[in-house]
Write a protein that holds these residues in place. Structure first.
Motif, PDB file in Angstrom:
ATOM      1  N   GLY A 118       0.724  -1.402  -0.036  1.00  0.00           N
ATOM      2  CA  GLY A 118       0.092  -0.040  -0.079  1.00  0.00           C
ATOM      3  C   GLY A 118       0.933   1.123   0.000  1.00  0.00           C
ATOM      4  O   GLY A 118       0.608   2.074  -0.776  1.00  0.00           O
ATOM      5  N   LYS A 119       1.951   1.055   0.717  1.00  0.00           N
ATOM      6  CA  LYS A 119       2.821   2.475   0.615  1.00  0.00           C
ATOM      7  C   LYS A 119       3.314   2.525  -0.528  1.00  0.00           C
ATOM      8  O   LYS A 119       3.585   3.763  -1.257  1.00  0.00           O
ATOM      9  CB  LYS A 119       4.144   2.115   1.736  1.00  0.00           C
ATOM     10  CG  LYS A 119       4.992   3.222   1.914  1.00  0.00           C
ATOM     11  CD  LYS A 119       5.942   3.101   2.747  1.00  0.00           C
ATOM     12  CE  LYS A 119       6.886   4.193   3.234  1.00  0.00           C
ATOM     13  NZ  LYS A 119       7.954   3.817   4.326  1.00  0.00           N
ATOM     14  N   TRP A 122       0.919   0.261   5.095  1.00  0.00           N
ATOM     15  CA  TRP A 122       1.955   1.022   5.882  1.00  0.00           C
ATOM     16  C   TRP A 122       2.289   2.201   5.511  1.00  0.00           C
ATOM     17  O   TRP A 122       3.229   2.684   5.104  1.00  0.00           O
ATOM     18  CB  TRP A 122       3.304  -0.073   5.521  1.00  0.00           C
ATOM     19  CG  TRP A 122       4.446   0.059   6.763  1.00  0.00           C
ATOM     20  CD1 TRP A 122       5.846   0.424   6.386  1.00  0.00           C
ATOM     21  CD2 TRP A 122       4.422  -0.297   8.125  1.00  0.00           C
ATOM     22  NE1 TRP A 122       6.336   0.362   7.662  1.00  0.00           N
ATOM     23  CE2 TRP A 122       5.487  -0.042   8.582  1.00  0.00           C
ATOM     24  CE3 TRP A 122       3.318  -0.845   8.913  1.00  0.00           C
ATOM     25  CZ2 TRP A 122       5.715  -0.252   9.885  1.00  0.00           C
ATOM     26  CZ3 TRP A 122       3.622  -0.975  10.056  1.00  0.00           C
ATOM     27  CH2 TRP A 122       5.014  -1.041  10.800  1.00  0.00           C
ATOM     28  N   ILE A 123       1.100   3.317   5.746  1.00  0.00           N
ATOM     29  CA  ILE A 123       1.219   4.522   5.272  1.00  0.00           C
ATOM     30  C   ILE A 123       1.951   5.185   6.284  1.00  0.00           C
ATOM     31  O   ILE A 123       2.432   6.205   6.096  1.00  0.00           O
ATOM     32  CB  ILE A 123      -0.379   5.090   4.920  1.00  0.00           C
ATOM     33  CG1 ILE A 123      -1.043   4.242   3.923  1.00  0.00           C
ATOM     34  CG2 ILE A 123      -0.341   6.340   4.510  1.00  0.00           C
ATOM     35  CD1 ILE A 123      -0.407   3.999   2.479  1.00  0.00           C
ATOM     36  N   SER A 124       1.309   5.026   7.425  1.00  0.00           N
ATOM     37  CA  SER A 124       2.115   5.667   8.557  1.00  0.00           C
ATOM     38  C   SER A 124       2.508   4.839   9.558  1.00  0.00           C
ATOM     39  O   SER A 124       2.037   4.542  10.504  1.00  0.00           O
ATOM     40  CB  SER A 124       1.139   6.748   9.243  1.00  0.00           C
ATOM     41  OG  SER A 124       1.819   7.788  10.456  1.00  0.00           O
ATOM     42  N   VAL A 174       1.744   9.637   4.241  1.00  0.00           N
ATOM     43  CA  VAL A 174       0.448  10.181   4.277  1.00  0.00           C
ATOM     44  C   VAL A 174       0.392  11.504   3.409  1.00  0.00           C
ATOM     45  O   VAL A 174      -0.790  11.867   2.962  1.00  0.00           O
ATOM     46  CB  VAL A 174       0.373  11.022   5.863  1.00  0.00           C
ATOM     47  CG1 VAL A 174      -1.012  11.491   6.084  1.00  0.00           C
ATOM     48  CG2 VAL A 174       0.261   9.543   6.886  1.00  0.00           C
ATOM     49  N   ASP A 175       1.231  12.176   3.343  1.00  0.00           N
ATOM     50  CA  ASP A 175       1.398  13.442   2.215  1.00  0.00           C
ATOM     51  C   ASP A 175       1.015  13.077   0.848  1.00  0.00           C
ATOM     52  O   ASP A 175       0.425  13.937   0.169  1.00  0.00           O
ATOM     53  CB  ASP A 175       2.763  14.143   2.090  1.00  0.00           C
ATOM     54  CG  ASP A 175       3.999  13.452   1.875  1.00  0.00           C
ATOM     55  OD1 ASP A 175       3.843  12.106   2.434  1.00  0.00           O
ATOM     56  OD2 ASP A 175       4.680  13.891   1.196  1.00  0.00           O
ATOM     57  N   ILE A 176       1.637  11.869   0.489  1.00  0.00           N
ATOM     58  CA  ILE A 176       1.092  11.606  -0.705  1.00  0.00           C
ATOM     59  C   ILE A 176      -0.293  10.960  -0.884  1.00  0.00           C
ATOM     60  O   ILE A 176      -0.907  11.274  -2.075  1.00  0.00           O
ATOM     61  CB  ILE A 176       2.155  10.046  -1.118  1.00  0.00           C
ATOM     62  CG1 ILE A 176       3.622  10.497  -1.291  1.00  0.00           C
ATOM     63  CG2 ILE A 176       1.557   9.531  -2.429  1.00  0.00           C
ATOM     64  CD1 ILE A 176       4.362   9.244  -1.352  1.00  0.00           C
ATOM     65  N   VAL A 177      -0.963  10.330   0.126  1.00  0.00           N
ATOM     66  CA  VAL A 177      -2.099  10.340  -0.111  1.00  0.00           C
ATOM     67  C   VAL A 177      -3.081  11.567  -0.137  1.00  0.00           C
ATOM     68  O   VAL A 177      -4.029  11.576  -0.807  1.00  0.00           O
ATOM     69  CB  VAL A 177      -2.720   9.483   1.320  1.00  0.00           C
ATOM     70  CG1 VAL A 177      -4.149   9.355   1.390  1.00  0.00           C
ATOM     71  CG2 VAL A 177      -2.104   8.095   1.313  1.00  0.00           C
ATOM     72  N   ASP A 178      -2.491  12.653   0.526  1.00  0.00           N
ATOM     73  CA  ASP A 178      -3.073  14.052   0.534  1.00  0.00           C
ATOM     74  C   ASP A 178      -3.208  14.350  -1.082  1.00  0.00           C
ATOM     75  O   ASP A 178      -4.143  15.018  -1.602  1.00  0.00           O
ATOM     76  CB  ASP A 178      -2.559  14.833   1.473  1.00  0.00           C
ATOM     77  CG  ASP A 178      -3.151  15.261   2.650  1.00  0.00           C
ATOM     78  OD1 ASP A 178      -4.498  15.409   2.625  1.00  0.00           O
ATOM     79  OD2 ASP A 178      -2.617  15.245   3.726  1.00  0.00           O
TER      80      ASP A 178
END
Length: 446
Positions: free
Chosen positions: A162-163, A194-196, A341-345
């Motif tokens: 997921g990352k 494993w996003i954060s 997390v910034d990439i998901v944003d």
């Protein structure tokens, strides 16, 4: 949404054909090959065309599946243990996704599964490098398979996959906009991802305590170890944070009588426990036992290095399936604990459909940690999302039994999958498999 749930089990049922004279039964139409993504870096892909009696593959989406680790093989574990047409015993899988979509498995990063590098120096060091390599592969794939350029393309992922999927999705969005890759990118699904990392580690103690798997003393020890990881992350010492993460896992095991990190209610099978045959020590030994071996069990390795290798006919003689798995993780260790997390944003801001789903019984990426990083998003729809109440979804085979909860707002959705572990799509780690095996349809048709 209710219509999407109706008949989902029927959608997933399919039949596979057998090639006469072959020891390996196969899906009627499939292709595979290598792409040289860099000098000395060779990535393997395996495509299965959708196999539906009611629709052509051209009328169904294309899904790319990314495994975790890093170092877990999509073409091996994801294919034969989770969603491919055949199981590990080469028997037809009734819950394969091929009745609803074409599926592209990619052994990613290079060095994983059948993918390989000529030297360890060519292994990836971070998710930016992983995404760059994948752009080369996807450009090659969509140029070769032009019939898929207009078909909705989704990226599904699991764990560290997921990352990588988040980073890949962002680069793919840019590439599509620039016209360098021709495809119809429709969204990304982040499963137990494993996003954060630090939000996962910091919630291990509270989660285990709330499920009666830690006492007060154990909670104190796990919390102390986790805080050491947090301090390293705050100081930007990510390699140290990875080492301390492994130590924290040891503390968890010691205080829980060896809890299974992938499903807190499931004991490790004989193939997953540490044996006297392990020759490595310390960090790599713990890594192999907890996070590589469950994806590369002995029986799966025998399959991939035996009949499947023979069937494919393109694997170089000097390449062993999974042979570089530990080296892949070690090469990525300095990036392992970094958040994305910034990439998901950025994905949400770009209008990309993002779905997060998580298993209730997962420890390594527990749902509490997922909820924490979601609340950190700067996405302008977050305040509205947070105010919403979740909606219950019934188990499609057991009336009046809740199988999951969900919330969705604009291009973001979150699914809480009950009775499921880390590997939502693997029956060994998902007690409530009736719900887990329909998740694909939920995301595609939400």
């Amino acid at each position: 949404m209710a219509r999407a749930w109706m008949g989902m089990l029927a959608v997933l049922l399919f039949a596979v054909s057998f090639y006469k004279g072959s020891c390996v039964p196969v899906q009627a139409k499939e292709e595979w090959g290598y792409v040289d993504v860099r000098d000395g870096a060779h990535m393997f892909w395996w495509l299965y065309y959708a196999n539906s009696s009611s629709a052509s593959y051209k009328d169904l989406p294309l899904v790319m599946w990314l495994q975790g680790g890093p170092g877990g093989s999509s073409c091996g574990f994801g294919n034969f243990e989770e969603i491919g047409p055949l199981d590990r015993d080469l028997k037809p899988r009734e819950t394969s996704w091929l009745r609803a979509a074409s599926v592209l498995f990619v052994d990613n990063p290079v060095g994983t599964g059948y993918s390989y590098t000529d030297t360890e120096d060519a292994l990836t060091k971070d998710v930016a490098m992983v995404a760059s390599d994948m752009m080369v592969l996807l450009k090659s794939f969509f140029s070769l398979k032009t019939e898929f350029q207009s078909i909705p393309f989704y990226i599904f992922s699991e764990s560290y996959g997921g990352k990588m999927a988040a980073a890949i999705s962002l680069e793919l969005t840019k590439a599509v906009q620039a016209g360098s890759i021709k495809c119809n990118f429709a969204g990304v699904a982040l499963g137990d991802s494993w996003i954060s990392p630090i939000d996962s580690v910091m919630t291990w103690g509270p989660y285990l305590y709330s499920t009666s798997l830690l006492d007060d003393n154990g909670l104190d020890e796990v919390t102390t170890a986790a805080k050491a990881v947090l301090e390293a992350v705050k100081q930007g010492q990510y390699q140290k944070a990875t080492d301390l993460w492994s130590i924290t896992e040891n503390v968890v095991e010691q205080n829980t009588n060896g809890v299974n990190f992938y499903n807190i209610l499931t004991q490790d099978s004989d193939e997953m426990v540490k044996t006297s045959s392990d020759q490595t020590n310390g960090f790599l030994s713990s890594l192999k036992r907890r996070h590589i071996r469950p994806l590369h069990r002995q029986s799966l390795s025998e399959l991939m290095n035996g009949p499947i290798r023979q069937k494919l006919g393109v694997i170089p003689k000097n390449v062993t399936w999974g042979g570089q798995a530990e080296a892949v993780f070690e090469s990525m260790a300095g990036d392992f604990m970094k958040p994305v997390v910034d990439i998901v944003d950025q994905l949400l801001a770009a209008g990309v459909n993002v779905t997060v789903y998580n298993g209730q019984l997962d420890l390594i990426v527990d749902t509490m940690g997922q909820e924490f990083w979601v609340k950190q998003l700067k996405w302008d729809g977050l305040q509205y999302f947070n105010k919403m109440k979740w909606t219950a979804l019934e188990d499609p085979q057991t009336q009046s039994q809740t199988g999951a909860f969900y919330k969705t707002y604009k291009n973001f959705a979150f699914y809480w999958i009950l009775k499921a572990g880390h590997m939502v799509h693997n029956i060994l780690f998902c007690t409530n498999f009736n719900v887990c095996k329909t998740l694909f349809n939920i995301v595609i048709f939400r």
